[in-house]
Design an enzyme around this catalytic site. Structure first.
Site, PDB file in Angstrom:
ATOM      1  N   GLY A  35      -7.100  14.080   7.700  1.00  0.00           N
ATOM      2  CA  GLY A  35      -7.601  13.623   6.407  1.00  0.00           C
ATOM      3  C   GLY A  35      -9.031  13.136   6.494  1.00  0.00           C
ATOM      4  N   GLY A  39     -11.184  12.766   3.287  1.00  0.00           N
ATOM      5  CA  GLY A  39     -10.703  11.926   2.194  1.00  0.00           C
ATOM      6  C   GLY A  39     -11.408  10.584   2.139  1.00  0.00           C
ATOM      7  CE1 TYR A  96       1.281   8.279  -0.864  1.00  0.00           C
ATOM      8  CE2 TYR A  96       1.151   5.936  -1.359  1.00  0.00           C
ATOM      9  CZ  TYR A  96       0.656   7.059  -0.726  1.00  0.00           C
ATOM     10  OH  TYR A  96      -0.468   6.957   0.064  1.00  0.00           O
ATOM     11  CE  LYS A 144       1.332   7.270   2.849  1.00  0.00           C
ATOM     12  NZ  LYS A 144       0.640   7.957   3.957  1.00  0.00           N
ATOM     13  CB  THR A 188      -4.761  -3.939  -0.727  1.00  0.00           C
ATOM     14  OG1 THR A 188      -4.441  -4.262  -2.078  1.00  0.00           O
ATOM     15  CG2 THR A 188      -6.265  -3.998  -0.513  1.00  0.00           C
ATOM     16  CG  ASN A 189      -4.498  -1.247  -5.321  1.00  0.00           C
ATOM     17  OD1 ASN A 189      -3.757  -0.316  -5.578  1.00  0.00           O
ATOM     18  ND2 ASN A 189      -4.153  -2.507  -5.525  1.00  0.00           N
ATOM     19  CG  LEU A 190      -7.769   1.568   0.506  1.00  0.00           C
ATOM     20  CD1 LEU A 190      -7.517   2.642   1.565  1.00  0.00           C
ATOM     21  CD2 LEU A 190      -8.435   0.359   1.132  1.00  0.00           C
ATOM     22  CD1 TRP A 212      -2.413   5.514 -19.907  1.00  0.00           C
ATOM     23  CD2 TRP A 212      -0.621   5.649 -18.575  1.00  0.00           C
ATOM     24  NE1 TRP A 212      -1.905   6.775 -20.031  1.00  0.00           N
ATOM     25  CE2 TRP A 212      -0.808   6.902 -19.227  1.00  0.00           C
ATOM     26  CE3 TRP A 212       0.430   5.512 -17.674  1.00  0.00           C
ATOM     27  CZ2 TRP A 212       0.048   7.986 -19.023  1.00  0.00           C
ATOM     28  CZ3 TRP A 212       1.281   6.594 -17.448  1.00  0.00           C
ATOM     29  CH2 TRP A 212       1.091   7.810 -18.127  1.00  0.00           C
TER      30      TRP A 212
END
Length: 402
Positions: free
Chosen positions: A12, A15, A138, A142, A166-168, A254
């Site tokens: 990856g 990415g 997902y 993981k 965490t959120n990247l 959303w």
């Protein structure tokens, strides 16, 4: 210990995280890096992965490849999210073991934790209650990946470490409207809404040519067949953008905007990952030095007898059960999605309106991780989200000019 000549395979490597890890390793003098694009190597193909390991024989592996997306993508492609990720993980981890890889770093996600886990979420919150439904597949994939690492270590004495970021967000992020994560999706929507209001159709066409929309069945019912790019007429482009909540000086997002999220700059994540890869062993996490000999009993020559059944079962009586050996990677700080939208609007220079559609799902109400273990292992973050949002927008604008 890996030296500067060690061959390291970064799965990856193009990415968001993989490219940042690649660059971080390069900056530290690790030049013997191996990467393959998806076109060159399909990680869901077991035989292709085995052939790659036969030919390259990497000493270390960073498994940063994954099939990812936001709430909409998770809802639409549930089978893909569990199957594609499981295939990739199984193929890479099993080939790493069969080819004697010294060190493996597996990248997961904090979506592994239960929807209502106590906040901030410690590593031992794993599997204590139900997951958030919108990203269940997902998350299960993981969880399976981190358990593979843990189980290989306990059964075979390997040195596979799982980190849960965490959120990247950051350079090389995914800005495609169909399947991007919250921050890049929000940023592109706000940017396009501003361009519509400004009447800047040249920039809109450049943006749509750079990242065309590949319509799903629902969007095709609105605009017909074919991708949406800069060659389309204005009416078709506007219909497509409205489908994703992008209007003249108005963006619809959303949820309620109330969920709290933690965000980590991808280059910080890369630095944490490389720190763990180079400096942290499984024995450091479980507090046992030379743990392989504890599990199996070393032979006279110091080798480990992996055919012995002694000690298998993942437990040492004096320590109890060995589990939750993964490492949270984040900032330990959070903000609401609404506050994030304000930071994005400020970075873009957007003077319009951001509307939250409360009929759509919010996802997990709060998702803050405990990073005490990471700090104890010697690493803390550097980039705060207020700075990072501006850095991401700068990168996005530059990417349109390339």
């Amino acid at each position: 210990m890996l030296d500067k000549c060690s061959k390291i395979y970064v799965a990856g490597h193009r990415g968001l995280v993989g490219s940042a890890i690649w660059n971080n390793l390069k900056s530290r003098g690790y030049d013997n890096l191996v990467g393959r694009s998806h076109r060159e190597l399909d990680l869901t193909d077991q035989y292709a992965v085995e052939k790659f390991f036969d030919e390259e024989r990497p000493e270390a592996v960073v498994l940063a490849a994954a099939f990812v997306g936001g709430i909409m993508a998770n809802s639409l492609y549930r089978a893909d999210f569990i199957m594609q990720n499981m295939k990739m993980q199984c193929n890479v981890i099993s080939s790493a073991y069969s080819h004697g890889v010294k060190k493996l770093l597996f990248l997961g996600s904090t979506c592994i934790y239960p929807k209502n886990a106590p906040q901030p979420m410690k590593e031992d919150a794993l599997l204590t209650s139900p997951l958030e439904y919108t990203n269940e597949e997902y998350a299960i994939a993981k969880i399976a990946g981190l358990k593979m690492c843990e189980s290989y270590n306990l059964q075979y004495g390997t040195n596979y470490i799982a980190v849960m970021p965490t959120n990247l967000y950051g350079p090389n992020d995914n800005f495609h409207l169909e399947n991007s994560h919250v921050m890049p999706a929000m940023m592109r929507k706000v940017y396009l809404a501003k361009l519509i209001h400004d009447g800047d159709w040249h920039s809109i066409k450049v943006d749509m040519d750079k990242r065309p929309v590949n319509p799903d069945d629902k969007l095709r019912a609105v605009i017909g067949e074919g991708n949406v790019d800069g060659s389309n007429d204005r009416a078709r482009i506007l219909k497509a953008l409205e489908f994703y909540g992008i209007y003249d000086n108005r963006v619809v997002l959303w949820g309620t905007g109330r969920p709290l999220r933690e965000f980590l700059w991808s280059e910080d994540m890369a630095d944490a990952s490389v720190h763990v890869l180079l400096n942290v062993d499984f024995s450091d996490i479980i507090g046992i030095k030379k743990y392989s000999s504890v599990f199996y009993g070393a032979k006279a020559d110091g080798a480990v007898d992996r055919n012995s059944s002694e000690g298998r079962g993942g437990a040492i009586p004096s320590l109890g059960e060995i589990r939750n050996c993964h490492i949270n990677v984040g900032t330990g700080k959070e903000l609401t999605i609404r506050k994030l939208s304000e930071l994005v609007a400020k970075a873009v220079g957007f003077g319009g309106t951001v509307v939250f559609d409360a009929t759509k799902p919010d996802g997990t109400p709060r998702k803050l991780i405990d990073v005490e273990k990471l700090h104890r292992l010697g690493w803390t973050h550097k980039v705060e989200v207020e700075e990072g949002v501006g850095k991401l927008y700068d990168w996005y604008r530059k990417s349109l000019a390339e």
